[in-house]
Design a protein around this motif. Structure first.
Motif, PDB file in Angstrom:
ATOM      1  N   ILE A 247      38.026  34.920  -2.968  1.00 31.09           N
ATOM      2  CA  ILE A 247      37.650  35.140  -1.569  1.00 31.09           C
ATOM      3  C   ILE A 247      38.910  35.264  -0.715  1.00 31.09           C
ATOM      4  O   ILE A 247      39.040  36.180   0.100  1.00 31.09           O
ATOM      5  CB  ILE A 247      36.723  34.019  -1.062  1.00 31.09           C
ATOM      6  CG1 ILE A 247      35.354  34.118  -1.745  1.00 31.09           C
ATOM      7  CG2 ILE A 247      36.585  34.063   0.461  1.00 31.09           C
ATOM      8  CD1 ILE A 247      34.467  32.889  -1.569  1.00 31.09           C
ATOM      9  N   LEU A 248      39.846  34.360  -0.909  1.00 31.31           N
ATOM     10  CA  LEU A 248      41.101  34.398  -0.150  1.00 31.31           C
ATOM     11  C   LEU A 248      41.930  35.624  -0.505  1.00 31.31           C
ATOM     12  O   LEU A 248      42.652  36.159   0.338  1.00 31.31           O
ATOM     13  CB  LEU A 248      41.913  33.130  -0.418  1.00 31.31           C
ATOM     14  CG  LEU A 248      41.299  31.822   0.064  1.00 31.31           C
ATOM     15  CD1 LEU A 248      42.073  30.640  -0.494  1.00 31.31           C
ATOM     16  CD2 LEU A 248      41.248  31.767   1.578  1.00 31.31           C
ATOM     17  N   ALA A 249      41.826  36.084  -1.751  1.00 30.80           N
ATOM     18  CA  ALA A 249      42.617  37.231  -2.212  1.00 30.80           C
ATOM     19  C   ALA A 249      42.257  38.514  -1.480  1.00 30.80           C
ATOM     20  O   ALA A 249      43.060  39.451  -1.457  1.00 30.80           O
ATOM     21  CB  ALA A 249      42.448  37.420  -3.716  1.00 30.80           C
TER      22      ALA A 249
ATOM     23  N   LEU B 111      38.261  29.283  -8.743  1.00 32.28           N
ATOM     24  CA  LEU B 111      38.611  30.696  -8.949  1.00 32.28           C
ATOM     25  C   LEU B 111      37.913  31.597  -7.935  1.00 32.28           C
ATOM     26  O   LEU B 111      38.516  32.558  -7.432  1.00 32.28           O
ATOM     27  CB  LEU B 111      38.253  31.131 -10.374  1.00 32.28           C
ATOM     28  CG  LEU B 111      39.165  30.595 -11.463  1.00 32.28           C
ATOM     29  CD1 LEU B 111      38.556  30.832 -12.837  1.00 32.28           C
ATOM     30  CD2 LEU B 111      40.559  31.219 -11.358  1.00 32.28           C
ATOM     31  N   LEU B 112      36.664  31.307  -7.633  1.00 34.78           N
ATOM     32  CA  LEU B 112      35.949  32.114  -6.644  1.00 34.78           C
ATOM     33  C   LEU B 112      36.556  31.941  -5.253  1.00 34.78           C
ATOM     34  O   LEU B 112      36.683  32.913  -4.496  1.00 34.78           O
ATOM     35  CB  LEU B 112      34.465  31.752  -6.651  1.00 34.78           C
ATOM     36  CG  LEU B 112      33.536  32.629  -5.817  1.00 34.78           C
ATOM     37  CD1 LEU B 112      33.702  34.108  -6.132  1.00 34.78           C
ATOM     38  CD2 LEU B 112      32.093  32.195  -6.027  1.00 34.78           C
TER      39      LEU B 112
ATOM     40  N   LEU C 245      47.697  36.436  -3.829  1.00 32.84           N
ATOM     41  CA  LEU C 245      46.633  35.839  -4.622  1.00 32.84           C
ATOM     42  C   LEU C 245      45.926  36.880  -5.481  1.00 32.84           C
ATOM     43  O   LEU C 245      45.535  36.595  -6.619  1.00 32.84           O
ATOM     44  CB  LEU C 245      45.625  35.121  -3.725  1.00 32.84           C
ATOM     45  CG  LEU C 245      46.117  33.841  -3.069  1.00 32.84           C
ATOM     46  CD1 LEU C 245      45.033  33.238  -2.184  1.00 32.84           C
ATOM     47  CD2 LEU C 245      46.575  32.833  -4.110  1.00 32.84           C
ATOM     48  N   ARG C 246      45.767  38.081  -4.952  1.00 28.23           N
ATOM     49  CA  ARG C 246      45.150  39.160  -5.727  1.00 28.23           C
ATOM     50  C   ARG C 246      45.982  39.439  -6.974  1.00 28.23           C
ATOM     51  O   ARG C 246      45.460  39.540  -8.085  1.00 28.23           O
ATOM     52  CB  ARG C 246      45.014  40.421  -4.875  1.00 28.23           C
ATOM     53  CG  ARG C 246      44.085  41.455  -5.452  1.00 28.23           C
ATOM     54  CD  ARG C 246      43.786  42.602  -4.494  1.00 28.23           C
ATOM     55  NE  ARG C 246      43.548  42.138  -3.134  1.00 28.23           N
ATOM     56  CZ  ARG C 246      44.280  42.515  -2.073  1.00 28.23           C
ATOM     57  NH1 ARG C 246      45.281  43.341  -2.205  1.00 28.23           N
ATOM     58  NH2 ARG C 246      43.997  42.054  -0.877  1.00 28.23           N
TER      59      ARG C 246
ATOM     60  N   PHE D 188      47.120  28.244  -8.336  1.00 33.17           N
ATOM     61  CA  PHE D 188      47.371  29.446  -7.541  1.00 33.17           C
ATOM     62  C   PHE D 188      48.118  29.141  -6.237  1.00 33.17           C
ATOM     63  O   PHE D 188      48.319  30.029  -5.419  1.00 33.17           O
ATOM     64  CB  PHE D 188      46.048  30.153  -7.235  1.00 33.17           C
ATOM     65  CG  PHE D 188      45.446  30.818  -8.434  1.00 33.17           C
ATOM     66  CD1 PHE D 188      45.806  32.120  -8.770  1.00 33.17           C
ATOM     67  CD2 PHE D 188      44.552  30.150  -9.248  1.00 33.17           C
ATOM     68  CE1 PHE D 188      45.276  32.731  -9.887  1.00 33.17           C
ATOM     69  CE2 PHE D 188      44.017  30.755 -10.369  1.00 33.17           C
ATOM     70  CZ  PHE D 188      44.380  32.049 -10.695  1.00 33.17           C
ATOM     71  N   GLY D 189      48.497  27.894  -6.032  1.00 32.93           N
ATOM     72  CA  GLY D 189      49.234  27.530  -4.828  1.00 32.93           C
ATOM     73  C   GLY D 189      48.393  27.542  -3.566  1.00 32.93           C
ATOM     74  O   GLY D 189      48.920  27.752  -2.470  1.00 32.93           O
ATOM     75  N   VAL D 190      47.101  27.332  -3.704  1.00 30.73           N
ATOM     76  CA  VAL D 190      46.195  27.337  -2.554  1.00 30.73           C
ATOM     77  C   VAL D 190      46.059  25.909  -2.018  1.00 30.73           C
ATOM     78  O   VAL D 190      45.637  24.998  -2.736  1.00 30.73           O
ATOM     79  CB  VAL D 190      44.814  27.907  -2.935  1.00 30.73           C
ATOM     80  CG1 VAL D 190      43.826  27.759  -1.783  1.00 30.73           C
ATOM     81  CG2 VAL D 190      44.939  29.366  -3.352  1.00 30.73           C
TER      82      VAL D 190
END
Length: 166
Positions: free
Chosen positions: A133-135, A128-129, A141-142, A30-32
């Motif tokens: 949270i960041l989304a 994923l969680l 991200l959402r 996800f590029g986090v």
């Protein structure tokens, strides 16, 4: 300018990396931005507490902590920060990770730790969680999470007849 790190992935020992790398791989998908660290609640308690106290001021938004056995690491981190801490129980030889799971789940009221499944599934879901949270504050991200879920659904629907080879 240094990259902002969103998630800390902390484990009690290097031997936990084969499991915790699944959290890292999920975040990478996800590029986090994330940083893996080895810190022990029992062998490096001062450094562990300092890491947690400094996490928010350094820009971290979530901590993922993997620990086996007594599995104190997620709780110790949570005691020193207000950002979410996600605990991943690491499988143990003696009790298969049930000891780790129960240690992480049994936090006293007021010091929450989100407990995930034992092992790889827990580490993946912790990633994923953390993304979810960041989304809450990041529409990119959402949208990526929606796409991920759709990919998962499409994969199931493309093979509804179990007799068909994939």
């Amino acid at each position: 300018m240094a990259e902002t790190v969103d998630v800390g992935i902390i484990m009690g020992s290097r031997s936990d990396w084969p499991i915790m790398q699944h959290a890292a791989e999920t975040l990478e998908r996800f590029g986090v931005a994330h940083e893996p660290r080895v810190l022990s609640a029992h062998r490096t308690p001062d450094q562990c507490a300092q890491y947690a106290r400094d996490a928010e001021s350094r820009g971290l938004s979530v901590l993922i902590a993997g620990a086996g056995g007594a599995a104190a690491l997620p709780g110790v981190l949570a005691a020193h920060t207000t950002i979410p801490v996600l605990g991943v129980p690491i499988e143990t030889k003696s009790l298969g990770g049930m000891d780790s799971l129960l240690s992480i789940v049994q936090m006293p009221a007021g010091i929450p730790v989100g407990a995930l499944a034992i092992g790889k599934a827990g580490a993946t879901n912790a990633g994923l969680l953390a993304v979810a949270i960041l989304a809450g504050q990041r529409p990119d991200l959402r949208q990526a999470l929606h796409a991920y879920r759709q990919e998962r659904a499409d994969a199931v629907l493309s093979a509804v007849d179990p007799r068909e080879a994939s």
